[in-house]
Motif scaffolding. Structure first.
Motif, PDB file in Angstrom:
ATOM      1  N   ALA A  24       0.658  -1.173   0.133  1.00 26.98           N
ATOM      2  CA  ALA A  24       0.142   0.035  -0.089  1.00 26.98           C
ATOM      3  C   ALA A  24       0.996   1.603  -0.209  1.00 26.98           C
ATOM      4  CB  ALA A  24      -1.172   0.425   1.284  1.00 26.98           C
ATOM      5  N   ILE A  25       0.535   2.369  -0.809  1.00 23.30           N
ATOM      6  CA  ILE A  25       1.445   3.290  -1.299  1.00 23.30           C
ATOM      7  C   ILE A  25       0.835   4.611  -0.051  1.00 23.30           C
ATOM      8  CG2 ILE A  25       2.376   5.525  -2.907  1.00 23.30           C
ATOM      9  CD1 ILE A  25       3.483   2.401  -3.475  1.00 23.30           C
ATOM     10  N   MET A  26       1.729   5.079   0.421  1.00 28.07           N
ATOM     11  CA  MET A  26       1.137   6.027   1.113  1.00 28.07           C
ATOM     12  C   MET A  26       0.752   7.945   0.545  1.00 28.07           C
ATOM     13  SD  MET A  26       0.207   5.100   4.078  1.00 28.07           S
ATOM     14  CE  MET A  26      -0.053   6.803   5.634  1.00 28.07           C
ATOM     15  N   ARG A  27      -0.182   7.939  -0.244  1.00 24.82           N
ATOM     16  CA  ARG A  27       0.107   9.313  -1.136  1.00 24.82           C
ATOM     17  C   ARG A  27       0.353  10.379  -0.613  1.00 24.82           C
ATOM     18  NH1 ARG A  27      -1.333   6.804  -5.779  1.00 24.82           N
ATOM     19  NH2 ARG A  27      -2.771   5.245  -5.709  1.00 24.82           N
ATOM     20  N   THR A  28      -0.267  10.537   0.810  1.00 19.81           N
ATOM     21  CA  THR A  28       0.537  11.915   1.395  1.00 19.81           C
ATOM     22  C   THR A  28       1.779  12.065   1.339  1.00 19.81           C
ATOM     23  OG1 THR A  28      -0.248  10.968   3.254  1.00 19.81           O
ATOM     24  CG2 THR A  28      -1.955  12.630   2.327  1.00 19.81           C
ATOM     25  N   ALA A  29       2.639  11.298   1.839  1.00 22.33           N
ATOM     26  CA  ALA A  29       4.004  10.660   2.159  1.00 22.33           C
ATOM     27  C   ALA A  29       4.307  11.337   0.984  1.00 22.33           C
ATOM     28  CB  ALA A  29       4.492   9.297   2.369  1.00 22.33           C
ATOM     29  N   PRO A  30       5.772  12.467   0.671  1.00 18.97           N
ATOM     30  CA  PRO A  30       6.468  13.344  -0.384  1.00 18.97           C
ATOM     31  C   PRO A  30       7.752  11.757  -1.271  1.00 18.97           C
ATOM     32  CG  PRO A  30       7.785  13.811   1.717  1.00 18.97           C
ATOM     33  CD  PRO A  30       5.840  13.115   1.843  1.00 18.97           C
ATOM     34  N   SER A  31       7.727  11.297  -0.885  1.00 18.84           N
ATOM     35  CA  SER A  31       8.712  10.221  -1.430  1.00 18.84           C
ATOM     36  C   SER A  31       7.357   8.593  -1.960  1.00 18.84           C
ATOM     37  CB  SER A  31       9.627  10.081  -0.365  1.00 18.84           C
ATOM     38  OG  SER A  31       9.077   9.155   0.928  1.00 18.84           O
ATOM     39  N   ARG A  32       6.520   8.976  -1.582  1.00 19.61           N
ATOM     40  CA  ARG A  32       5.289   7.877  -2.450  1.00 19.61           C
ATOM     41  C   ARG A  32       5.406   6.869  -1.338  1.00 19.61           C
ATOM     42  NH1 ARG A  32       0.703   8.992  -6.301  1.00 19.61           N
ATOM     43  NH2 ARG A  32       0.759  11.565  -5.722  1.00 19.61           N
ATOM     44  N   GLU A  33       6.192   6.868  -0.502  1.00 10.11           N
ATOM     45  CA  GLU A  33       6.559   6.135   0.728  1.00 10.11           C
ATOM     46  C   GLU A  33       5.487   4.454   0.918  1.00 10.11           C
ATOM     47  OE1 GLU A  33      10.098   5.795   3.944  1.00 10.11           O
ATOM     48  OE2 GLU A  33       8.066   6.151   4.306  1.00 10.11           O
ATOM     49  N   GLY A  34       5.833   3.552   1.312  1.00  5.73           N
ATOM     50  CA  GLY A  34       4.993   2.601   1.292  1.00  5.73           C
ATOM     51  C   GLY A  34       5.070   1.257   2.295  1.00  5.73           C
ATOM     52  N   PHE A  35       4.260   0.155   2.606  1.00  2.43           N
ATOM     53  CA  PHE A  35       4.530  -0.587   2.949  1.00  2.43           C
ATOM     54  C   PHE A  35       4.290  -2.202   2.365  1.00  2.43           C
ATOM     55  CE2 PHE A  35       3.220   2.041   5.709  1.00  2.43           C
ATOM     56  CZ  PHE A  35       4.693   2.076   6.506  1.00  2.43           C
ATOM     57  N   VAL A  36       5.228  -2.441   2.187  1.00  4.68           N
ATOM     58  CA  VAL A  36       4.900  -4.393   1.548  1.00  4.68           C
ATOM     59  C   VAL A  36       4.737  -5.318   2.743  1.00  4.68           C
ATOM     60  CG1 VAL A  36       5.635  -5.483   0.116  1.00  4.68           C
ATOM     61  CG2 VAL A  36       6.535  -3.503  -0.657  1.00  4.68           C
ATOM     62  N   VAL A  37       3.204  -6.493   3.079  1.00  4.62           N
ATOM     63  CA  VAL A  37       3.932  -6.954   4.002  1.00  4.62           C
ATOM     64  C   VAL A  37       3.263  -8.676   2.914  1.00  4.62           C
ATOM     65  CG1 VAL A  37       2.054  -8.079   6.020  1.00  4.62           C
ATOM     66  CG2 VAL A  37       2.771  -5.487   5.462  1.00  4.62           C
ATOM     67  N   GLU A  38       4.321  -9.505   3.426  1.00  6.77           N
ATOM     68  CA  GLU A  38       4.378 -10.524   2.563  1.00  6.77           C
ATOM     69  C   GLU A  38       3.949 -11.583   3.957  1.00  6.77           C
ATOM     70  OE1 GLU A  38       7.716  -9.813  -0.821  1.00  6.77           O
ATOM     71  OE2 GLU A  38       8.067 -11.408   0.721  1.00  6.77           O
ATOM     72  N   TRP A  39       3.254 -12.646   3.709  1.00  3.44           N
ATOM     73  CA  TRP A  39       3.496 -13.850   4.366  1.00  3.44           C
ATOM     74  C   TRP A  39       3.241 -15.238   3.473  1.00  3.44           C
ATOM     75  CZ3 TRP A  39      -0.694 -17.044   3.823  1.00  3.44           C
ATOM     76  CH2 TRP A  39      -1.920 -16.775   2.931  1.00  3.44           C
ATOM     77  N   LYS A  40       3.792 -16.051   4.306  1.00  8.38           N
ATOM     78  CA  LYS A  40       4.049 -17.698   3.803  1.00  8.38           C
ATOM     79  C   LYS A  40       4.157 -18.888   5.076  1.00  8.38           C
ATOM     80  CE  LYS A  40       8.202 -19.502   2.529  1.00  8.38           C
ATOM     81  NZ  LYS A  40       9.819 -19.503   1.495  1.00  8.38           N
ATOM     82  N   ALA A  41       2.511 -19.168   4.042  1.00  8.84           N
ATOM     83  CA  ALA A  41       2.931 -20.579   4.853  1.00  8.84           C
ATOM     84  C   ALA A  41       2.397 -21.540   4.603  1.00  8.84           C
ATOM     85  CB  ALA A  41       1.046 -20.644   5.660  1.00  8.84           C
ATOM     86  N   ILE A  42       3.031 -22.347   5.096  1.00  8.02           N
ATOM     87  CA  ILE A  42       3.764 -24.321   4.168  1.00  8.02           C
ATOM     88  C   ILE A  42       2.965 -25.171   5.297  1.00  8.02           C
ATOM     89  CG2 ILE A  42       5.918 -25.997   4.018  1.00  8.02           C
ATOM     90  CD1 ILE A  42       7.932 -23.720   3.425  1.00  8.02           C
ATOM     91  N   ARG A  43       2.651 -26.159   4.735  1.00 10.34           N
ATOM     92  CA  ARG A  43       2.271 -27.257   5.764  1.00 10.34           C
ATOM     93  C   ARG A  43       2.468 -28.574   5.403  1.00 10.34           C
ATOM     94  NH1 ARG A  43      -2.002 -31.794   5.399  1.00 10.34           N
ATOM     95  NH2 ARG A  43      -2.432 -32.580   6.169  1.00 10.34           N
ATOM     96  N   CYS A  44       3.368 -29.079   6.211  1.00 14.21           N
ATOM     97  CA  CYS A  44       4.252 -30.385   6.577  1.00 14.21           C
ATOM     98  C   CYS A  44       3.859 -31.059   5.995  1.00 14.21           C
ATOM     99  CB  CYS A  44       4.299 -30.285   7.742  1.00 14.21           C
ATOM    100  SG  CYS A  44       5.943 -31.786   8.495  1.00 14.21           S
ATOM    101  N   PRO A  45       4.752 -31.629   4.303  1.00 12.92           N
ATOM    102  CA  PRO A  45       3.971 -32.751   3.914  1.00 12.92           C
ATOM    103  C   PRO A  45       4.060 -34.389   4.631  1.00 12.92           C
ATOM    104  CG  PRO A  45       5.792 -32.045   2.728  1.00 12.92           C
ATOM    105  CD  PRO A  45       5.554 -31.340   3.955  1.00 12.92           C
ATOM    106  N   SER A  46       4.392 -34.396   5.499  1.00 15.63           N
ATOM    107  CA  SER A  46       5.284 -35.915   6.497  1.00 15.63           C
ATOM    108  C   SER A  46       3.300 -35.889   6.314  1.00 15.63           C
ATOM    109  CB  SER A  46       5.522 -35.073   7.571  1.00 15.63           C
ATOM    110  OG  SER A  46       5.387 -36.560   7.993  1.00 15.63           O
ATOM    111  N   LYS A  47       3.156 -37.449   6.430  1.00 17.82           N
ATOM    112  CA  LYS A  47       1.993 -37.638   7.060  1.00 17.82           C
ATOM    113  C   LYS A  47       1.512 -37.431   8.632  1.00 17.82           C
ATOM    114  CE  LYS A  47       0.128 -39.745   3.365  1.00 17.82           C
ATOM    115  NZ  LYS A  47       1.092 -39.898   1.944  1.00 17.82           N
ATOM    116  N   ALA A  48       2.598 -38.603   9.241  1.00 14.65           N
ATOM    117  CA  ALA A  48       2.719 -38.045  10.313  1.00 14.65           C
ATOM    118  C   ALA A  48       2.132 -36.592  11.015  1.00 14.65           C
ATOM    119  CB  ALA A  48       3.759 -38.558  11.033  1.00 14.65           C
TER     120      ALA A  48
END
Ligand SMILES: [Zn+2]
Length: 239
Positions: free
Chosen positions: A26-50
């Protein structure tokens, strides 16, 4: 992609279906440098059946809008991984990596768990807890108690192989910063998050070598004794 599950310790090859990830900005439109934040998430489900448990990691960074030649800006913040927001990264799940076995006494196990909980927020404090966990294990496993960890390590030196001894001395040195601030106030040693992971790994190795191996050995030996007693009983029954 080779991956080690922090819940069960299994090394697995992840398929696309085992991983879900999203990056949003998301960009902060009021910031002079048009700064923004990036948020990433990653989910992994363990493939081991146990296992089948989840791992969830979240990253947050500052970014800025990309400027095209025409002067137009994109509405998407570009990732600037040099500038993390807050702590930048946190593992939401699991909060405690592969736990120590139940053979380890409660106090050093609690220190290990707490080090896992705070390692992202305060690597130095986590390293100090790792050091205390190491001391707890040495005292319990070798039945010694001296004023200084250095002297306790010296006392068990002959019981350990040189690689293990060197690693324990390393952990003592890193965790020392928080343990004796009055003596080491002029020593500023930064402890990075990844370094705490290797200290935690050392504690897991000690658990395996000092506790789990001993418990398995005791189980195997008592199985042989029980077997021979059963044979002797059967023999008596025949005569
Ligand atoms: Zn797993």
């Amino acid at each position: 992609m080779s991956w080690i599950c922090p819940h069960c310790g299994t090394t697995a090859t992840l398929q696309g279906a085992d991983v879900a990830s999203i990056s949003s900005s998301a960009i902060m439109r009021t910031a002079p440098s048009r700064e923004g934040f990036v948020v990433e998430w990653k989910a992994i489900r363990c493939p081991s059946k146990a296992c089948g448990k989840y791992v969830l990691d979240v990253w947050a960074w500052f970014g800025s809008a990309e400027v095209f030649q025409s002067g137009e800006r994109t509405g998407k913040a570009t990732t600037d991984r040099e500038r993390p927001v807050g702590i930048g990264y946190s593992r939401f799940e699991p909060r405690v990596a592969v736990p120590l076995s139940a053979h380890v006494p409660r106090a050093p196990r609690d220190d290990y768990d707490e080090a896992c909980l705070i390692k992202d927020l305060s690597p130095k404090a986590a390293a100090t807890l790792c050091r205390r966990s190491l001391q707890g294990m040495i005292r319990d496993r070798w039945g010694i108690s001296k004023e200084r960890l250095a002297d306790e390590l010296k006392a068990v030196k002959d019981e350990c192989d040189p690689d293990l001894y060197a690693a324990m001395m390393g952990l003592k040195g890193i965790g020392n910063i928080g343990a004796h601030p009055e003596r080491d106030a002029n020593l500023i040693v930064d402890v990075e998050e990844g370094e705490v992971d290797s200290l935690l790994e050392l504690l897991r190795i000690l658990d395996k070598e000092w506790y789990v191996a001993r418990a398995r050995r005791a189980e195997s030996l008592s199985a042989v004794v029980a077997l021979s007693a059963a044979k002797a009983e059967a023999k008596r029954g025949l005569t």
